[in-house]
Design a protein around this motif. Structure first.
Motif, PDB file in Angstrom:
ATOM      1  N   UNK A   1       0.827  -1.209   0.000  1.00  0.00           N
ATOM      2  CA  UNK A   1       0.000   0.000   0.000  1.00  0.00           C
ATOM      3  C   UNK A   1       0.861   1.257   0.000  1.00  0.00           C
ATOM      4  N   UNK A   2       1.968   1.203   0.721  1.00  0.00           N
ATOM      5  CA  UNK A   2       2.853   2.373   0.719  1.00  0.00           C
ATOM      6  C   UNK A   2       3.407   2.644  -0.686  1.00  0.00           C
ATOM      7  N   UNK A   3       3.575   1.588  -1.444  1.00  0.00           N
ATOM      8  CA  UNK A   3       4.150   1.808  -2.778  1.00  0.00           C
ATOM      9  C   UNK A   3       3.157   2.535  -3.686  1.00  0.00           C
ATOM     10  N   UNK A   4       1.905   2.624  -3.267  1.00  0.00           N
ATOM     11  CA  UNK A   4       0.927   3.360  -4.072  1.00  0.00           C
ATOM     12  C   UNK A   4       0.860   4.833  -3.670  1.00  0.00           C
ATOM     13  N   UNK A   5       1.703   5.236  -2.723  1.00  0.00           N
ATOM     14  CA  UNK A   5       1.723   6.638  -2.326  1.00  0.00           C
ATOM     15  C   UNK A   5       2.599   7.409  -3.312  1.00  0.00           C
ATOM     16  N   UNK A   6       2.000   8.419  -3.946  1.00  0.00           N
ATOM     17  CA  UNK A   6       2.797   9.114  -4.955  1.00  0.00           C
ATOM     18  C   UNK A   6       3.462  10.364  -4.394  1.00  0.00           C
ATOM     19  N   UNK A   7       2.850  11.016  -3.410  1.00  0.00           N
ATOM     20  CA  UNK A   7       3.522  12.156  -2.792  1.00  0.00           C
ATOM     21  C   UNK A   7       2.926  12.465  -1.428  1.00  0.00           C
ATOM     22  N   UNK A  26       0.908  23.539   7.187  1.00  0.00           N
ATOM     23  CA  UNK A  26       0.840  23.711   8.636  1.00  0.00           C
ATOM     24  C   UNK A  26       1.011  22.367   9.308  1.00  0.00           C
ATOM     25  N   UNK A  27       0.033  22.042  10.136  1.00  0.00           N
ATOM     26  CA  UNK A  27       0.146  20.754  10.816  1.00  0.00           C
ATOM     27  C   UNK A  27      -0.617  19.641  10.115  1.00  0.00           C
ATOM     28  N   UNK A  28      -1.120  19.964   8.955  1.00  0.00           N
ATOM     29  CA  UNK A  28      -1.851  18.931   8.217  1.00  0.00           C
ATOM     30  C   UNK A  28      -0.939  18.267   7.191  1.00  0.00           C
ATOM     31  N   UNK A  29      -0.859  16.974   7.300  1.00  0.00           N
ATOM     32  CA  UNK A  29      -0.067  16.227   6.328  1.00  0.00           C
ATOM     33  C   UNK A  29      -1.019  15.414   5.472  1.00  0.00           C
ATOM     34  N   UNK A  30      -0.866  15.567   4.166  1.00  0.00           N
ATOM     35  CA  UNK A  30      -1.749  14.830   3.266  1.00  0.00           C
ATOM     36  C   UNK A  30      -0.943  13.793   2.489  1.00  0.00           C
ATOM     37  N   UNK A  31      -1.439  12.596   2.562  1.00  0.00           N
ATOM     38  CA  UNK A  31      -0.801  11.497   1.842  1.00  0.00           C
ATOM     39  C   UNK A  31      -1.569  11.298   0.546  1.00  0.00           C
ATOM     40  N   UNK A  32      -0.872  11.406  -0.562  1.00  0.00           N
ATOM     41  CA  UNK A  32      -1.565  11.298  -1.848  1.00  0.00           C
ATOM     42  C   UNK A  32      -1.198   9.980  -2.531  1.00  0.00           C
ATOM     43  N   UNK A  33      -2.225   9.249  -2.908  1.00  0.00           N
ATOM     44  CA  UNK A  33      -1.977   7.942  -3.518  1.00  0.00           C
ATOM     45  C   UNK A  33      -2.360   7.968  -4.991  1.00  0.00           C
ATOM     46  N   UNK A  88      -6.085   5.139  -1.073  1.00  0.00           N
ATOM     47  CA  UNK A  88      -6.282   6.241  -0.116  1.00  0.00           C
ATOM     48  C   UNK A  88      -7.255   5.811   0.984  1.00  0.00           C
ATOM     49  N   UNK A  89      -8.358   5.201   0.573  1.00  0.00           N
ATOM     50  CA  UNK A  89      -9.355   4.755   1.555  1.00  0.00           C
ATOM     51  C   UNK A  89      -8.784   3.686   2.467  1.00  0.00           C
ATOM     52  N   UNK A  90      -8.053   2.787   1.855  1.00  0.00           N
ATOM     53  CA  UNK A  90      -7.519   1.668   2.627  1.00  0.00           C
ATOM     54  C   UNK A  90      -6.506   2.149   3.666  1.00  0.00           C
ATOM     55  N   UNK A  91      -5.623   3.032   3.219  1.00  0.00           N
ATOM     56  CA  UNK A  91      -4.607   3.561   4.138  1.00  0.00           C
ATOM     57  C   UNK A  91      -5.269   4.306   5.280  1.00  0.00           C
ATOM     58  N   UNK A 151      -6.295  11.192  -3.310  1.00  0.00           N
ATOM     59  CA  UNK A 151      -5.650  10.493  -4.428  1.00  0.00           C
ATOM     60  C   UNK A 151      -5.634  11.362  -5.673  1.00  0.00           C
ATOM     61  N   UNK A 152      -4.666  11.078  -6.510  1.00  0.00           N
ATOM     62  CA  UNK A 152      -4.544  11.766  -7.781  1.00  0.00           C
ATOM     63  C   UNK A 152      -4.185  10.713  -8.801  1.00  0.00           C
ATOM     64  N   UNK A 153      -4.968  10.629  -9.823  1.00  0.00           N
ATOM     65  CA  UNK A 153      -4.667   9.596 -10.814  1.00  0.00           C
ATOM     66  C   UNK A 153      -3.327   9.906 -11.472  1.00  0.00           C
ATOM     67  N   UNK A 154      -2.481   8.905 -11.577  1.00  0.00           N
ATOM     68  CA  UNK A 154      -1.192   9.166 -12.232  1.00  0.00           C
ATOM     69  C   UNK A 154      -1.396   9.208 -13.743  1.00  0.00           C
ATOM     70  N   UNK A 155      -0.521   9.931 -14.385  1.00  0.00           N
ATOM     71  CA  UNK A 155      -0.611  10.020 -15.834  1.00  0.00           C
ATOM     72  C   UNK A 155      -0.387   8.631 -16.421  1.00  0.00           C
ATOM     73  N   UNK A 156      -1.079   8.331 -17.518  1.00  0.00           N
ATOM     74  CA  UNK A 156      -0.874   7.004 -18.095  1.00  0.00           C
ATOM     75  C   UNK A 156       0.581   6.810 -18.510  1.00  0.00           C
ATOM     76  N   UNK A 157       0.991   5.581 -18.454  1.00  0.00           N
ATOM     77  CA  UNK A 157       2.380   5.284 -18.797  1.00  0.00           C
ATOM     78  C   UNK A 157       2.628   5.502 -20.284  1.00  0.00           C
ATOM     79  N   UNK A 158       3.737   6.090 -20.568  1.00  0.00           N
ATOM     80  CA  UNK A 158       4.116   6.304 -21.967  1.00  0.00           C
ATOM     81  C   UNK A 158       5.374   5.506 -22.243  1.00  0.00           C
ATOM     82  N   UNK A 159       5.447   4.979 -23.411  1.00  0.00           N
ATOM     83  CA  UNK A 159       6.721   4.355 -23.752  1.00  0.00           C
ATOM     84  C   UNK A 159       7.097   4.734 -25.171  1.00  0.00           C
TER      85      UNK A 159
END
Ligand code: ADP
Ligand code: MG
Length: 469
Positions: free
Chosen positions: A36-42, A47-54, A60-63, A90-98
């Protein structure tokens, strides 16, 4: 947020994460939390609020539901001056490009040299070869990883399969391959994913009805790094897909590297035999627990760039007392660092160290590396039977009790997973689960059996209360 603040926040998060991970006992817990931690993107701070973005809402819900309280405590331990508010988003990551370089070549100009990195998870830049300390426990794995870097796809090294317990450096070493190739072979399309992410990718492309795109991407990489393949268990289709992908890559001499917490032969029975035999078809190396010298060298390496000056005796103390895995050492080190920076005038001594690291040291006792084989032997001896009797399928009660007792101890007093236990006992999962349950019930009614259990445990220096949850 300025870069500095960003850096501070990331550092805070990294430390909290390390402390949190190192506080977990069982291998299964750790693997799950890491997934689950590996799904954290930033991670952001206001202030005193820390936001974990997945990268997805589910994570996000699970964490939030499962980890928020304990994570908050870890963050507060490091940042004790204020109460921390923890939120998840949560923020959807950009689709993978290759765009592999070869497709951009044209006959009129030089080939465009650009690094192509395909992954939903970025590589950790600190996970390099030079940051990886070599010792007897990992030198073969390092040599194989370097051989792969100097000659990807080379015969005999494809695939490279690295296995070993949690927190011993598999991900670090695998990403070191990726980082090194990114730097030196910019024309190569490198792909790093966990098996879990690979599965998610597959499902996403399936849902979009775009499976040919999935194939196009994952079959055109030059090197495929797949972390934690023990999670490849779900679904026949994905295994089929991976099998074909694997063959396609191997046939075109592309390198595949995999890690797992167990050797291929001990992978869950739900992973197809033909895949397992593919996994075994190249180079296989285990990373073991580091010895004292290596542990100390790792700790020194980890403090090289630290602002806090940690005296040598403290590093020696950690290396001496925390032996189970490198991540636990990092957790202990981070705890000492945090403590020292919060108490600048304090002179550290062994007593204080003992106090700050009390939790870590207690956990070590239960984490001591008992092997299933040792347990089987002790149970057989205690009952005057042989190892063959323990492993047999004969169901007379004189054999069943010691056999089930060995299952019970393996399950409750080691961090081994059910898969591995079942495999060493050469029994089905259900048999192990049933054995553990039976002993659990019996020891509450049969003082004699309980005494036997205590005897066996004490031969390992354990008490009944050392059982894992
Ligand atoms: P695994 O994937 O085996 O669970 P990781 O690669 O995540 O373990 O390693 C856990 C932590 O321990 C990481 O921070 C990694 O940098 C560190 N580590 C493990 N082994 C070494 C080593 N030999 N030298 C330096 N750091 C190490
Ligand atoms: Mg890992």
């Amino acid at each position: 947020m300025t870069n500095d603040q960003n850096f501070e926040t990331n550092l805070l998060w990294e430390k909290a994460k390390t402390i949190y991970l190192s506080s977990l006992l069982s291998q299964e817990d750790k693997s799950q939390v890491e997934r689950y931690f590996s799904m954290i993107s930033s991670v952001k701070r206001d202030g005193n609020t820390i936001t974990i973005i997945t990268s997805n809402q589910y994570a996000a819900d699970y964490l939030k539901t499962n980890y928020s309280d304990r994570l908050k405590k870890c963050l507060e331990l490091i940042s004790p001056e204020a109460a921390i508010e923890l939120t998840f988003d949560y923020q959807k990551t950009a689709p993978i490009q290759i765009q592999p370089a070869r497709r951009m070549e044209s006959s009129f100009s030089e080939p465009v040299r650009r690094s192509t990195f395909v992954s939903t998870i970025p590589l950790n830049e600190d996970y390099t070869f030079s940051n990886f300390v070599s010792g007897a426990s990992n030198s073969f794995a390092i040599a194989a990883a370097k051989a792969v870097v100097s000659n990807p796809g080379r015969v005999g090294y494809n695939p490279l399969f690295i296995h070993g317990g949690t927190g011993l450096g598999k991900t670090h070493l695998m990403q070191a391959i990726g980082n090194e190739l990114k730097l030196n072979r910019p024309e190569m399309a490198i792909c790093y994913l966990t098996a879990e992410e690979y599965l998610n990718e597959y499902i996403n492309y399936m849902k979009e009805g775009n499976i040919h795109k999935f194939r196009e991407i994952y079959r055109s990489v030059d090197i495929l790094l797949i972390d934690d393949v023990q999670f490849f268990q779900k679904g026949k289709e994905i295994q089929e897909e991976f099998f074909n992908n694997f063959n396609a890559l191997k046939d075109s001499k592309k390198q595949i590297v995999m890690t797992s917490d167990v050797a291929p032969k001990n992978l869950p029975a739900s992973i197809e035999v033909r895949l397992i035999s593919r996994f075994e078809g190249g180079m296989l190396h285990e990373i073991e627990s580091p010895n004292y010298e290596t542990r100390l060298a790792i700790l020194k390496k980890k403090t090289e760039n630290s602002d806090v000056n940690i005296p040598d005796f403290a590093l020696e103390y950690i290396a001496d007392n925390i032996k189970s895995h490198v991540r636990a050492m990092e957790g202990a080190l981070a705890t000492v660092e945090v403590f020292l920076s919060a108490n600048k005038d304090l002179i550290l001594d062994k007593n204080i160290l003992n106090q700050i690291l009390d939790d870590f040291i207690k956990k070590e006792v239960t984490y001591r590396k008992l092997t299933i084989e040792e347990i089987q032997k002790a149970c057989a001896e205690q009952y005057g039977i042989s190892i063959e009797d323990i492993l047999s399928h004969e169901r007379t009660q004189t054999l069943v009790t010691p056999r089930q007792l060995a299952m019970y101890i393996s399950r409750k007093y080691t961090s081994k997973g059910l898969q591995e236990i079942a495999s060493v006992f050469d029994k089905k999962h259900a048999t192990i689960i049933n054995g553990v349950k039976t002993i659990q019930q019996r020891i509450s009614n049969e003082p004699e059996l309980k005494a036997k259990l205590e005897d066996i445990l004490s031969s390992f220096g354990y008490k009944l209360s050392d059982a894992m949850d």
